[in-house]
Design a protein around this motif. Structure first.
Motif, PDB file in Angstrom:
ATOM      1  N   LEU A  39      -7.945  -0.363   7.487  1.00 44.45           N
ATOM      2  CA  LEU A  39      -7.733  -1.867   7.326  1.00 44.45           C
ATOM      3  C   LEU A  39      -8.661  -2.916   8.081  1.00 44.45           C
ATOM      4  O   LEU A  39      -9.075  -3.810   7.397  1.00 44.45           O
ATOM      5  N   THR A  40      -9.212  -2.130   9.151  1.00 43.35           N
ATOM      6  CA  THR A  40     -10.146  -3.017  10.173  1.00 43.35           C
ATOM      7  C   THR A  40     -11.408  -3.004   9.227  1.00 43.35           C
ATOM      8  O   THR A  40     -11.982  -4.040   9.427  1.00 43.35           O
ATOM      9  N   GLU A  41     -11.697  -1.991   8.506  1.00 40.74           N
ATOM     10  CA  GLU A  41     -13.224  -1.927   8.006  1.00 40.74           C
ATOM     11  C   GLU A  41     -13.282  -3.200   6.782  1.00 40.74           C
ATOM     12  O   GLU A  41     -14.259  -3.457   6.321  1.00 40.74           O
ATOM     13  N   VAL A  42     -12.077  -3.337   6.142  1.00 37.43           N
ATOM     14  CA  VAL A  42     -12.145  -4.285   4.897  1.00 37.43           C
ATOM     15  C   VAL A  42     -11.689  -5.680   5.538  1.00 37.43           C
ATOM     16  O   VAL A  42     -11.448  -6.533   4.619  1.00 37.43           O
ATOM     17  N   ALA A  43     -11.436  -6.139   6.717  1.00 34.86           N
ATOM     18  CA  ALA A  43     -11.087  -7.268   7.410  1.00 34.86           C
ATOM     19  C   ALA A  43     -12.262  -8.136   7.681  1.00 34.86           C
ATOM     20  O   ALA A  43     -13.140  -7.670   8.584  1.00 34.86           O
ATOM     21  N   ASP A  44     -12.117  -9.188   7.245  1.00 34.76           N
ATOM     22  CA  ASP A  44     -13.102 -10.563   8.127  1.00 34.76           C
ATOM     23  C   ASP A  44     -12.871 -10.355   9.526  1.00 34.76           C
ATOM     24  O   ASP A  44     -13.792 -10.887  10.318  1.00 34.76           O
ATOM     25  N   ARG A  45     -11.541 -10.691   9.984  1.00 36.57           N
ATOM     26  CA  ARG A  45     -11.174 -10.883  11.325  1.00 36.57           C
ATOM     27  C   ARG A  45     -10.159  -9.796  11.717  1.00 36.57           C
ATOM     28  O   ARG A  45      -9.314  -9.730  10.720  1.00 36.57           O
ATOM     29  N   VAL A  46     -10.314  -9.347  12.883  1.00 39.37           N
ATOM     30  CA  VAL A  46      -9.056  -8.383  13.220  1.00 39.37           C
ATOM     31  C   VAL A  46      -8.603  -9.060  14.558  1.00 39.37           C
ATOM     32  O   VAL A  46      -9.238  -9.287  15.454  1.00 39.37           O
ATOM     33  N   VAL A  47      -7.272  -9.236  14.252  1.00 37.31           N
ATOM     34  CA  VAL A  47      -6.521  -9.988  15.460  1.00 37.31           C
ATOM     35  C   VAL A  47      -5.424  -8.872  16.045  1.00 37.31           C
ATOM     36  O   VAL A  47      -4.623  -8.326  15.230  1.00 37.31           O
ATOM     37  N   LEU A  48      -5.707  -8.247  17.146  1.00 41.09           N
ATOM     38  CA  LEU A  48      -4.831  -7.485  18.004  1.00 41.09           C
ATOM     39  C   LEU A  48      -3.267  -8.113  18.324  1.00 41.09           C
ATOM     40  O   LEU A  48      -3.572  -8.857  19.275  1.00 41.09           O
ATOM     41  N   LEU A  49      -2.264  -7.655  18.026  1.00 42.35           N
ATOM     42  CA  LEU A  49      -1.067  -8.161  18.447  1.00 42.35           C
ATOM     43  C   LEU A  49      -0.436  -7.232  19.502  1.00 42.35           C
ATOM     44  O   LEU A  49       0.161  -6.146  18.830  1.00 42.35           O
ATOM     45  N   ALA A  50      -0.381  -7.488  20.758  1.00 39.47           N
ATOM     46  CA  ALA A  50       0.045  -6.585  21.777  1.00 39.47           C
ATOM     47  C   ALA A  50       0.717  -7.251  22.895  1.00 39.47           C
ATOM     48  O   ALA A  50       0.028  -8.256  23.495  1.00 39.47           O
ATOM     49  N   ASP A  51       2.205  -6.683  23.043  1.00 33.47           N
ATOM     50  CA  ASP A  51       2.423  -7.327  24.183  1.00 33.47           C
ATOM     51  C   ASP A  51       2.048  -6.614  25.330  1.00 33.47           C
ATOM     52  O   ASP A  51       1.466  -5.508  25.573  1.00 33.47           O
ATOM     53  N   SER A  52       2.335  -7.212  26.574  1.00 36.82           N
ATOM     54  CA  SER A  52       1.913  -6.673  27.890  1.00 36.82           C
ATOM     55  C   SER A  52       2.128  -5.189  28.287  1.00 36.82           C
ATOM     56  O   SER A  52       1.616  -4.618  28.978  1.00 36.82           O
ATOM     57  N   SER A  53       3.363  -4.741  27.649  1.00 42.65           N
ATOM     58  CA  SER A  53       3.617  -3.356  27.989  1.00 42.65           C
ATOM     59  C   SER A  53       2.870  -2.384  27.649  1.00 42.65           C
ATOM     60  O   SER A  53       2.880  -1.225  27.960  1.00 42.65           O
ATOM     61  N   PRO A  84      -3.534   9.764   1.204  1.00 42.28           N
ATOM     62  CA  PRO A  84      -4.643   9.577   0.452  1.00 42.28           C
ATOM     63  C   PRO A  84      -4.411   8.305  -0.647  1.00 42.28           C
ATOM     64  O   PRO A  84      -5.249   7.567  -0.738  1.00 42.28           O
ATOM     65  N   ALA A  85      -3.218   8.018  -1.047  1.00 41.09           N
ATOM     66  CA  ALA A  85      -2.917   7.102  -2.062  1.00 41.09           C
ATOM     67  C   ALA A  85      -3.186   5.477  -1.219  1.00 41.09           C
ATOM     68  O   ALA A  85      -3.608   4.518  -1.835  1.00 41.09           O
ATOM     69  N   THR A  86      -2.673   5.521  -0.110  1.00 40.07           N
ATOM     70  CA  THR A  86      -2.845   4.444   0.973  1.00 40.07           C
ATOM     71  C   THR A  86      -4.028   4.165   1.068  1.00 40.07           C
ATOM     72  O   THR A  86      -4.630   2.788   1.169  1.00 40.07           O
ATOM     73  N   ILE A  94      -6.682   0.820   0.003  1.00 40.54           N
ATOM     74  CA  ILE A  94      -7.249  -0.124   0.882  1.00 40.54           C
ATOM     75  C   ILE A  94      -8.567  -0.313   0.447  1.00 40.54           C
ATOM     76  O   ILE A  94      -9.258  -1.500   0.601  1.00 40.54           O
ATOM     77  N   SER A  95      -9.353   0.720  -0.057  1.00 42.85           N
ATOM     78  CA  SER A  95     -10.761   0.713  -0.141  1.00 42.85           C
ATOM     79  C   SER A  95     -11.281  -0.105  -1.118  1.00 42.85           C
ATOM     80  O   SER A  95     -12.674  -0.786  -1.126  1.00 42.85           O
ATOM     81  N   GLY A  96     -10.481  -0.831  -1.892  1.00 41.37           N
ATOM     82  CA  GLY A  96     -10.917  -1.742  -3.114  1.00 41.37           C
ATOM     83  C   GLY A  96     -10.464  -2.985  -2.585  1.00 41.37           C
ATOM     84  O   GLY A  96     -10.487  -3.944  -3.478  1.00 41.37           O
ATOM     85  N   LEU A  97     -10.143  -3.326  -1.473  1.00 38.63           N
ATOM     86  CA  LEU A  97      -9.541  -4.750  -0.876  1.00 38.63           C
ATOM     87  C   LEU A  97     -10.584  -5.352   0.002  1.00 38.63           C
ATOM     88  O   LEU A  97     -11.529  -4.674   0.765  1.00 38.63           O
ATOM     89  N   ARG A  98     -10.603  -6.535   0.188  1.00 35.63           N
ATOM     90  CA  ARG A  98     -10.955  -7.313   1.113  1.00 35.63           C
ATOM     91  C   ARG A  98      -9.954  -8.493   1.635  1.00 35.63           C
ATOM     92  O   ARG A  98      -9.375  -9.008   0.904  1.00 35.63           O
ATOM     93  N   VAL A  99      -9.841  -8.592   3.084  1.00 38.84           N
ATOM     94  CA  VAL A  99      -8.632  -9.432   3.459  1.00 38.84           C
ATOM     95  C   VAL A  99      -9.437 -10.475   4.352  1.00 38.84           C
ATOM     96  O   VAL A  99     -10.460  -9.942   5.258  1.00 38.84           O
ATOM     97  N   LEU A 138       0.803  -1.034   0.056  1.00 38.98           N
ATOM     98  CA  LEU A 138       0.087   0.182   0.162  1.00 38.98           C
ATOM     99  C   LEU A 138       0.749   1.202   0.067  1.00 38.98           C
ATOM    100  O   LEU A 138       1.466   1.652   1.014  1.00 38.98           O
ATOM    101  N   GLY A 139       1.046   1.745  -0.946  1.00 37.87           N
ATOM    102  CA  GLY A 139       1.957   3.042  -1.293  1.00 37.87           C
ATOM    103  C   GLY A 139       1.449   4.270  -0.665  1.00 37.87           C
ATOM    104  O   GLY A 139       0.551   4.169   0.111  1.00 37.87           O
ATOM    105  N   GLY A 140       2.170   5.268  -0.748  1.00 37.79           N
ATOM    106  CA  GLY A 140       1.772   6.356  -0.144  1.00 37.79           C
ATOM    107  C   GLY A 140       3.167   7.234   0.290  1.00 37.79           C
ATOM    108  O   GLY A 140       4.327   6.884  -0.170  1.00 37.79           O
ATOM    109  N   GLN A 141       3.000   8.081   1.278  1.00 39.51           N
ATOM    110  CA  GLN A 141       4.273   8.768   1.688  1.00 39.51           C
ATOM    111  C   GLN A 141       4.910   8.027   2.666  1.00 39.51           C
ATOM    112  O   GLN A 141       4.128   7.591   3.932  1.00 39.51           O
TER     113      GLN A 141
END
Length: 276
Positions: A204-218, A164-166, A170-175, A150-153
């Protein structure tokens, strides 16, 4: 971002609600504000211009925020890469176990996302969508993996693309799966320190069937002012066992699948593999 329609009786009252809403979200695009307040983008731009002139909000490229410019810059990628490295590796390994052959997945910018890319199998006919320079660089060696960049700055601090380019790409995708990263987490959801990144993450959240948050305890101890999304937008969180009992209760009270991994077990497995 959850859409919310506000009722108001006058333009001054609408602008007061705008200030409150922007402070809550940290950063919003004019399109998001237009939807939330059920008015045209032109009306929102006029309101924002007036609020900027009054010094009540800060105008940025493509949107408006309540943050200082220093807070909008975000932290340096190299410093974040060294923090909680063992936990991030364990989280990434568990995330990769979720990926089936032929899967179309999106990987967020960030150090844990980079670990995911490093661990992805190269022979499973995967397609990876990303705005992360580091993820793209890792997957160059994967001849059997398709990469949608996903290009852009490019931002050197975060090694990520946005703009805007990014968003248009995204708007035309489905993941099928989006592996989301965050700077901080709490009862209200996931947060980051960069308003531009927040907009990309929301898209990206809006075009995803499932959203998985990867977060360490900090992340529970890290303050970040830009809200990415609430827990209602997240299906699963993968986190290390460094969280406290109270923090785990916070997660379990949300309608989200909580997966806890042990970095010490991960290290033991790697050592055993090296010796055998």
């Amino acid at each position: 971002m959850v859409e919310e329609n506000f009722r108001y009786t006058s333009a001054p009252e609408r602008r007061e609600r705008l200030v409150q809403f922007i402070a809550e979200q940290g950063y919003c695009t004019t399109a998001e504000l237009s939807r939330a307040f059920s008015v045209s983008e032109m009306t929102i731009r006029r309101d924002v211009m007036r609020l900027v002139e009054e010094g009540r909000v800060r105008g940025f490229r493509g949107g408006v925020g309540s943050l200082t410019r220093q807070e909008m810059e975000g932290s340096d990628y190299r410093l974040r890469d060294m923090k909680m490295a063992q936990a991030k590796r364990a989280i990434a390994r568990r995330a990769v176990e979720m990926v089936d052959a032929g899967c179309v997945l999106a990987v967020d910018a960030g150090t844990t996302g980079h670990q995911v890319a490093e661990l992805l199998p190269s022979d499973q006919n995967l397609t990876v969508v990303t705005h992360s320079f580091s993820v793209v660089s890792s997957l160059v060696r994967h001849s059997g993996t398709g990469v949608v960049c996903l290009g852009g700055q490019l931002h050197p601090e975060s090694l990520s693309f946005d703009g805007p380019a990014t968003l248009a790409a995204i708007s035309g995708l489905r993941v099928e799966i989006f592996f989301l990263a965050a700077t901080g987490i709490g009862e209200r959801g996931a947060f980051c320190g960069n308003g531009f990144d927040a907009i990309t993450k929301r898209a990206l959240t809006e075009v995803a069937d499932r959203v998985v948050l990867l977060a360490d305890s900090s992340k529970f101890l890290t303050s970040a002012m830009v809200k990415i999304c609430g827990w209602d937008a997240i299906d699963r969180i993968i986190i290390d066992d460094g969280i406290t009992a109270d923090q785990r209760r916070v997660l379990e009270q949300q309608d989200v699948d909580v997966v806890v991994v042990s970095p010490s077990t991960e290290e033991s497995d790697e050592v055993a593999g090296a010796v055998s």
